[in-house]
Design a protein around this motif. Structure first.
Motif, PDB file in Angstrom:
ATOM      1  N   ASP A 174       0.887  -1.069   0.103  1.00 15.04           N
ATOM      2  CA  ASP A 174      -0.035  -0.106   0.034  1.00 15.04           C
ATOM      3  C   ASP A 174       0.782   1.257  -0.006  1.00 15.04           C
ATOM      4  OD1 ASP A 174      -1.800   2.078   0.336  1.00 15.04           O
ATOM      5  OD2 ASP A 174      -2.912   0.930   2.168  1.00 15.04           O
ATOM      6  N   PRO A 175       0.803   2.144  -1.105  1.00 14.67           N
ATOM      7  CA  PRO A 175       1.389   3.326  -1.096  1.00 14.67           C
ATOM      8  C   PRO A 175       1.462   4.290   0.055  1.00 14.67           C
ATOM      9  CG  PRO A 175      -0.252   3.396  -2.377  1.00 14.67           C
ATOM     10  CD  PRO A 175      -0.163   2.226  -2.106  1.00 14.67           C
ATOM     11  N   TRP A 179       5.967   5.044   0.605  1.00 12.32           N
ATOM     12  CA  TRP A 179       6.271   5.185  -0.841  1.00 12.32           C
ATOM     13  C   TRP A 179       7.581   4.595  -1.430  1.00 12.32           C
ATOM     14  CZ3 TRP A 179       9.891   7.565  -3.673  1.00 12.32           C
ATOM     15  CH2 TRP A 179       9.577   7.938  -4.970  1.00 12.32           C
ATOM     16  N   TYR A 182       6.758   0.911  -2.031  1.00  8.81           N
ATOM     17  CA  TYR A 182       5.681   0.690  -2.955  1.00  8.81           C
ATOM     18  C   TYR A 182       6.613   0.911  -4.441  1.00  8.81           C
ATOM     19  CZ  TYR A 182       1.901   1.809  -6.483  1.00  8.81           C
ATOM     20  OH  TYR A 182       0.907   1.931  -7.194  1.00  8.81           O
ATOM     21  N   THR A 186       6.600  -2.046  -6.870  1.00  6.44           N
ATOM     22  CA  THR A 186       5.753  -2.025  -8.054  1.00  6.44           C
ATOM     23  C   THR A 186       6.562  -2.077  -9.461  1.00  6.44           C
ATOM     24  OG1 THR A 186       4.325  -0.866  -6.715  1.00  6.44           O
ATOM     25  CG2 THR A 186       4.071  -0.347  -9.062  1.00  6.44           C
TER      26      THR A 186
END
Length: 310
Positions: A174-175, A179, A182, A186
């Motif tokens: 979850d961002p 961050w 993520y 990702t």
């Protein structure tokens, strides 16, 4: 009643419902044939799914080959740097192939994800153990890297499965939580570069233990008779090949003699280029461990609050 039996009964009920005139429509032979065809197709799909063997999925077979290559590289690690580096590198490159195969064949599984992570952690740890024996003065640093890598990934995997659910992948971050994590998980390119450069740095250090007198001064030191019985990993000139192999023309003796002539230029280049990315990877490990700890703590607080309300 099993899920398969329930679905088969539902298909039969739907077929009977279409055949029945009470549903407001006229049952025709073509409709009945189409309904029976769908029912048979559903039954075949159920039978096919029941025969699937997760352990023989293509990405998992690639994972098993990585384990074999890793064990082979460990066998050659003490005395055969070229062979070991080749096998170790192939095993690391296959790490990217199993993920592609899982997506291509639609065979992504929790077992495969865990197998991939465990193989990565154990492979890196074994190489760092060798580096600890090659350079005892820096052993505490290598031991710390092993501990950080193991703790970070274990806590992240455990937090994902316990807090996010058994079907949640550890790569789906979850961002809002992090961050950096993520972006790391990702972007397949970022993940591949970080993992590859991280392993390249340690492979470079491994090769330097056989080729750099700057890091391994004993490569330039003559060996006395009293030292011949104490072989030290990472210092192939200590002892002499003849003291380890009965025949100076054996494969082991020849490979060891070649090891003494390894050029240190490329290992230095590999180590220098990959060092910043390796350092960033260790920073990501720290962030991952901290975020996993916070997530688990949030679960503990929620559980304690729920218990107080009872």
């Amino acid at each position: 009643m099993s899920a398969r039996t329930r679905r088969q009964k539902a298909a039969l009920a739907a077929e009977e419902s279409e055949d029945s005139p009470s549903n407001g429509s006229v049952s025709t032979p073509s409709k009945r044939a189409s309904s029976k065809k769908r029912a048979r197709s559903a039954a075949r799909e159920e039978s096919k799914e029941s025969k699937e063997n997760v352990f023989l999925f293509t990405p998992n077979l690639i994972g098993y080959s990585r384990v074999v290559l890793t064990f082979a590289s460990l066998y050659y690690m003490p005395l055969h740097p070229r062979t070991c580096s080749f096998l170790y590198t192939v095993s690391c490159l296959l790490d990217g192939l199993d993920g592609y195969a899982a997506r291509y064949f639609n065979q992504s599984t929790t077992f495969g994800a865990v197998l991939d992570m465990v193989t990565d952690r154990c492979t890196t740890a074994c190489l760092l153990v060798f580096l600890s024996s090659a350079w005892p003065r820096w052993a505490i640093l290598f031991q710390g890297l092993i501990s950080l890598d193991m703790a970070s990934h274990y806590m992240h995997m455990y937090a994902t499965l316990s807090m996010g659910g058994s079907g949640q992948s550890h790569k789906k971050v979850d961002p809002s939580r992090s961050w950096i994590m993520y972006q790391y998980y990702t972007s397949k390119l970022v993940l591949f570069i970080c993992c590859t450069a991280n392993e390249a740095f340690f492979i470079g250090l491994y090769l330097l233990s056989f080729s750099s007198p700057t890091l391994s001064p004993s490569l330039l030191q003559p060996v006395s008779d009293s030292q011949l019985s104490s072989a030290q990993p990472g210092n192939p000139a200590h002892p002499e090949p003849a003291s380890l192999f009965a025949s100076p023309w054996s494969a082991g003796a020849l490979e060891m003699a070649r090891a003494n002539k390894l050029e240190s230029t490329w290992p230095w280049i590999i180590t220098g280029i990959s060092f910043p990315i390796m350092a960033f990877k260790q920073f990501v490990n720290i962030v991952q461990m901290v975020n996993a700890s916070k997530w688990l703590a949030e679960g503990d607080i929620a559980a304690r609050r729920a218990n107080r309300k009872k």
